[in-house]
Enzyme design. Structure first.
Site, PDB file in Angstrom:
ATOM      1  N   GLU A 279      10.481  -9.389 -17.383  1.00 13.55           N
ATOM      2  CA  GLU A 279       9.124  -8.996 -16.998  1.00 13.55           C
ATOM      3  C   GLU A 279       8.635  -7.832 -17.850  1.00 13.55           C
ATOM      4  O   GLU A 279       7.509  -7.845 -18.373  1.00 13.55           O
ATOM      5  CB  GLU A 279       9.076  -8.611 -15.518  1.00 13.55           C
ATOM      6  CG  GLU A 279       7.707  -8.161 -15.052  1.00 13.55           C
ATOM      7  CD  GLU A 279       7.631  -7.910 -13.549  1.00 13.55           C
ATOM      8  OE1 GLU A 279       6.605  -7.378 -13.096  1.00 13.55           O
ATOM      9  OE2 GLU A 279       8.595  -8.246 -12.837  1.00 13.55           O
TER      10      GLU A 279
ATOM     11  N   PRO B 289       0.809  -1.227   0.000  1.00 16.23           N
ATOM     12  CA  PRO B 289       0.000   0.000   0.000  1.00 16.23           C
ATOM     13  C   PRO B 289       0.839   1.272   0.000  1.00 16.23           C
ATOM     14  O   PRO B 289       0.429   2.294  -0.554  1.00 16.23           O
ATOM     15  CB  PRO B 289      -0.816  -0.129   1.302  1.00 16.23           C
ATOM     16  CG  PRO B 289      -0.939  -1.595   1.512  1.00 16.23           C
ATOM     17  CD  PRO B 289       0.371  -2.174   1.044  1.00 16.23           C
ATOM     18  N   GLY B 290       2.037   1.213   0.599  1.00 15.56           N
ATOM     19  CA  GLY B 290       2.883   2.399   0.655  1.00 15.56           C
ATOM     20  C   GLY B 290       4.148   2.316  -0.165  1.00 15.56           C
ATOM     21  O   GLY B 290       5.024   3.176  -0.050  1.00 15.56           O
TER      22      GLY B 290
END
Length: 381
Positions: A244, A128-129
């Protein structure tokens, strides 16, 4: 024009895979979008037919195939729909971590099941951060005897609901200076005590792709699930980000080609003011511009694929491909929807879904702003 890295066996493989998808994916994709998930039964069928992780060594159940087979798989999956990106992530992003950094015991335990589809994988970096700034993740893993005790939260995790095996980036040394030297990779298995999944996240697009939050509250992960060495996790992530980001560029390029084809077909069939829409010069010019950008993207991504297959370190070129092609695909999506008129805004037209699905490609695997930062570092400014 056929790419130079593709040989006859790759074309035969593409034909076989396309026939498989025509039976097992295309007829069901709309329903998967409504249900919000790709069924595990499809993963199992992919594995049964040799379409999962074909590059894995034969002794672990793979085909020891080259990266061109992965290119073919990713392109054909994207033609069905962008929500199938989780399979590309499993095949070419997560499983390579196990193959490259895992012990022989870990490889024997996990790789055959990754190939068969019995195991679905995910990688948990974002929090989230902390998104692109991986050095500042806060999830911790403290060694306690034969276990690591993991605490923290991850979000936006592709395959988060289905995943049986999750490569988790965490801090095993929160005091390390600089911070990235304290990052390690732990493999967390489905039934790990203290590991729970949050809600399946509702997204603007990619409706059939399961994306979830993951929570670790004193999760007990066996010490032998450490992937590689302690403190080397950040370096492992950096090594694998080249492939990726290339996978993201390949998918975005394919999406742009599909959207152009849909639009060209539509304007040739649709009439306005007594003639086909494709006969208007303004439409022709817009299609010409789209075709040119798509051709430039294809030429560049094919070159980057060749260099990647040759084992070259092409972080700068991959960053260029990732940001430019994803932005190009977003432009194509906007133009394609506009040229479809009101029908382009209707759910029954594929271009509406494509328009929703493509923007996130400029965000995941490192935002396009991060790609430009990487490129700028190489410019001797």
């Amino acid at each position: 024009m056929t790419a130079r890295y593709l040989r006859e066996e790759h074309h035969i493989f593409r034909d076989a895979f396309r026939k498989f998808l025509e039976k097992e994916a295309y007829p069901h994709y709309t329903e998967w979008e409504k249900r919000g998930i790709i069924p595990r039964s499809f993963w199992a069928k992919m594995g049964e037919n040799g379409f999962l992780c074909p590059w894995v060594d034969e002794k672990y159940g793979g085909l020891n195939a080259d990266f061109a087979y992965s290119v073919v798989i990713n392109e054909e999956l994207e033609k069905v729909g962008s929500s199938l990106i989780g399979i590309g992530l499993h095949n070419d992003i997560v499983t390579p971590y196990i193959a490259s950094y895992g012990t022989e015991e870990q490889k024997q335990k996990w790789l055959p099941k990754c190939v068969s589809g019995e195991i679905i994988t995910a990688i948990a970096m974002t929090e989230p951060g902390a998104g692109s700034d991986l050095a500042n993740i806060s999830t911790t893993a403290v060694k306690d005897g034969d276990y690591y005790i993991v605490n923290g939260q991850k979000t936006f995790i592709t395959n988060g609901i289905h995943a049986d095996l999750i490569v988790v980036a965490c801090k095993t040394d929160p005091q390390a200076k600089p911070p990235h030297r304290g990052i390690s990779l732990l493999v967390v298995e489905r039934d790990t005590p203290g590991f729970t999944r949050g809600r399946k996240l509702e997204k603007v697009g990619l409706h059939a792709q399961d994306t979830a939050e993951l929570f670790f509250q004193d999760a007990k992960v066996p010490a032998y699930n450490l992937l590689g060495e302690e403190g080397k996790g950040f370096y492992y992530l950096m090594e694998k980000l080249q492939q990726e980001r290339l996978v993201v560029a390949i998918a975005a390029q394919t999406a742009a080609e599909v959207m152009f084809s849909l639009t060209k077909q539509y304007v040739k069939q649709r009439s306005a003011f007594g003639k086909r829409v494709s006969e208007f010069q303004t439409v022709q010019f817009r299609l010409a511009e789209m075709a040119t950008e798509i051709a430039l993207g294809r030429t560049f991504v094919d070159r980057v694929i060749e260099e990647h297959m040759a084992g070259k370190q092409i972080v700068t070129e991959v960053s260029m491909a990732k940001w430019w092609i994803t932005e190009m695909a977003k432009r194509v999506a906007a133009e394609a929807m506009q040229l479809h008129g009101g029908y382009g805004y209707m759910e029954e037209y594929e271009i509406a879904r494509r328009y929703r699905d493509i923007p996130v490609s400029a965000i995941y695997a490192g935002t396009n702003e991060m790609m430009k930062t990487i490129i700028a570092r190489q410019l001797d400014l």
